[in-house]
Write an enzyme that holds these catalytic residues in place. Structure first.
Site, short mmCIF file in Angstrom:
data_model
loop_
_atom_site.label_atom_id
_atom_site.label_comp_id
_atom_site.label_asym_id
_atom_site.label_seq_id
_atom_site.Cartn_x
_atom_site.Cartn_y
_atom_site.Cartn_z
N SER A 1 36.88 14.58 16.43
CA SER A 1 37.96 14.21 15.52
C SER A 1 38.78 13.06 16.09
O SER A 1 39.12 12.10 15.38
CB SER A 1 38.85 15.42 15.27
OG SER A 1 39.90 15.08 14.41
N SER B 1 41.77 15.55 8.65
CA SER B 1 42.71 16.47 9.27
C SER B 1 42.28 16.61 10.73
O SER B 1 41.13 16.98 11.01
CB SER B 1 42.65 17.82 8.55
OG SER B 1 43.65 18.69 9.06
N GLU B 2 43.18 16.31 11.68
CA GLU B 2 42.74 16.10 13.06
C GLU B 2 42.27 17.37 13.78
O GLU B 2 41.74 17.30 14.88
CB GLU B 2 43.80 15.37 13.89
CG GLU B 2 45.12 16.10 14.06
CD GLU B 2 46.17 15.64 13.06
OE1 GLU B 2 45.81 15.22 11.94
OE2 GLU B 2 47.37 15.72 13.39
N ASN B 3 42.46 18.54 13.13
CA ASN B 3 41.91 19.75 13.74
C ASN B 3 40.41 19.91 13.45
O ASN B 3 39.82 20.91 13.87
CB ASN B 3 42.68 20.99 13.27
CG ASN B 3 42.70 21.13 11.77
OD1 ASN B 3 42.86 20.15 11.06
ND2 ASN B 3 42.53 22.34 11.30
#
Lengths: 218, 232
Positions: free
Chosen positions: A88, A46-48
């Protein structure tokens, strides 16, 4: 019959391989996580800032400090790792994510993708989509084949502003699975009950139809 | 002499020196890990004409969206801004300049800004509206665009725990842009849930060393959830 949202997610999940690190976009791509085969290990990014996304929390587990890129509350899978946004995107831009699945408004047979902006309508932004399509080698775009008015979204040339140039090699729609090679869509699979002719007539870009176009197994 | 002690006694003191037309780099993703009390203090101060670099711009009720109520933001550099009616109105009227920036590029711009790197090449955005007017170079047969670093007059960020020297520990996905935001500000202001004595944090667990932090304050947080999703 065109594939339902659930069936699209089911077919998209067939792209998973054991040991893959995968980034799933918002919507149907996220649903694909429900169809990871038993016994297969897949880690969701999840890119966060989370590698190892788990299911939604129970009421008691809800934690405002733990969300996914769609800002939904989530949990962490066993073996998860947490990191900052630069880290990330180092994973994403550095080509370390094995598979990216995301949606689009349009794709063309040059591998271009338009997914974030319709001029004249409200512009919300690209979020991480431009980084994802530029950074990943293995991308699956999941979308409907045509608009509600029957206009093809698989084009000769995208009409909307691009999210990425020449980066898409595989598209899954509610009618077909297509590869993109040498400026053409190659029809690989058709949805159950959908004819090759229907697919070809709803594809505005050039299509190659090989001898053996198999029906999707769901 | 305060020495290395970064703790300030009030939010007013935390943002002392913030003036009209300055650039502020902010941490947070959606409403997760946002410096919510520092944002409220900017609202109270009424500072105007601000340029804000932040992944999002809050909602109508929370976060940076609060600064739109009195039109305190002149320009925002963000990757996704879709949750806010007031934002939409001000953007459409041309009162608010919006620079949409890919999320990874934004994180790297902040990181570069804090690391003394003026610009960097990235494949992200090449051949798209983001790449228009930017220098292009080819490395190993691939096209890359030149993106410039972001630095702020101030940065505002939120961490979970700190010691009085400003060594920071973040919690879960509330870390997001916060560490890079801190490093990119000339005056870096951080609010935390708990300040502990120097020596109480294990040096191995510190996510961001206090060298980057100028002012530190302990606050209480609402931690609003944007999308509360639960399983049955």
């Amino acid at each position: 019959m065109a594939l339902s949202r659930e069936q699209l997610a089911q077919r998209a999940a067939q792209e998973f391989r054991d040991g893959y690190y995968v980034n799933l976009g918002i919507g149907i791509p996220t649903l694909a996580a429900n169809y990871i085969p038993d016994g297969m290990e897949v880690m969701l990014q999840s890119e966060n800032g989370l590698l190892g996304m788990g299911p939604f929390p129970t009421e008691d587990e809800v934690d405002p400090d733990l969300i996914n890129a769609g800002k939904q509350t989530v949990t962490m899978a066993k073996g998860a790792a947490l990191f900052n946004s630069a880290e990330s995107f180092a994973m994403i831009r550095g080509g370390h994510v094995d598979l990216t699945i995301l949606g689009a408004f349009e794709v063309d047979c040059q591998g271009n993708i338009a997914s974030y902006m319709i001029p004249g309508k409200l512009i919300k932004g690209m979020g991480g989509a431009m980084d994802l399509v530029a950074g990943a080698d293995n991308i699956l775009v999941v979308m409907t084949h045509a608009s509600k008015h029957g206009e093809s979204k698989l084009l000769k040339e995208c009409t909307l502003p691009l999210t990425g140039k020449g980066c898409i090699k595989r598209v899954l729609t509610d009618l077909a699975l297509m590869d993109i090679e040498d400026g053409k869509f190659i029809l690989r699979e058709r949805a159950p009950g959908v004819s090759v002719d229907d697919i070809v007539s709803l594809t505005a870009g050039d299509v190659v139809v090989p001898e053996d176009v198999k029906e999707m197994s769901l | 002499m305060p020495g290395l002690d970064k703790v300030v006694s009030s939010y007013e003191e935390a943002l002392d020196g913030l003036e009209d037309n300055m650039t502020v780099v902010a941490g947070g993703f959606g409403l997760c890990g946002i410096p919510e009390n520092l944002i409220k203090e900017i609202k109270r101060k009424g500072t105007r004409g601000l340029t804000i670099a932040s992944n999002n711009c809050g909602t109508d009720q929370h976060g940076l969206g609060l600064l739109l109520e009195d039109r305190q933001i002149a320009k925002i550099i963000a990757s996704y801004v879709g949750e806010n009616k007031r934002f939409e109105e001000q953007m459409m009227k041309g009162e608010l300049e919006v620079v949409l920036t890919p999320q990874g590029t934004l994180a790297e711009k902040m990181r570069a800004g804090g690391a003394g790197i003026p610009a960097f090449y990235t494949a992200t955005g090449y051949g798209t509206p983001v790449g228009e007017g930017k220098e292009v170079r080819v490395f190993n047969g691939r096209h890359y665009i030149l993106e410039e670093a972001i630095q702020g007059d101030f940065s505002i960020a939120k961490a979970w725990k700190a010691d009085r020297y400003g060594n920071l520990v973040f919690r879960k996905t509330a870390r997001n842009f916060n560490p890079m935001a801190v490093t990119a500000g000339k005056i870096a202001v951080v609010e935390v849930e708990e300040i502990v004595a120097v020596g109480e944090l294990d040096p191995d667990e510190i996510h961001l060393p206090g060298i980057y932090v100028n002012r530190l304050i302990q606050g209480t947080f609402e931690k609003t959830i944007e999308q509360r999703t639960v399983r049955g």
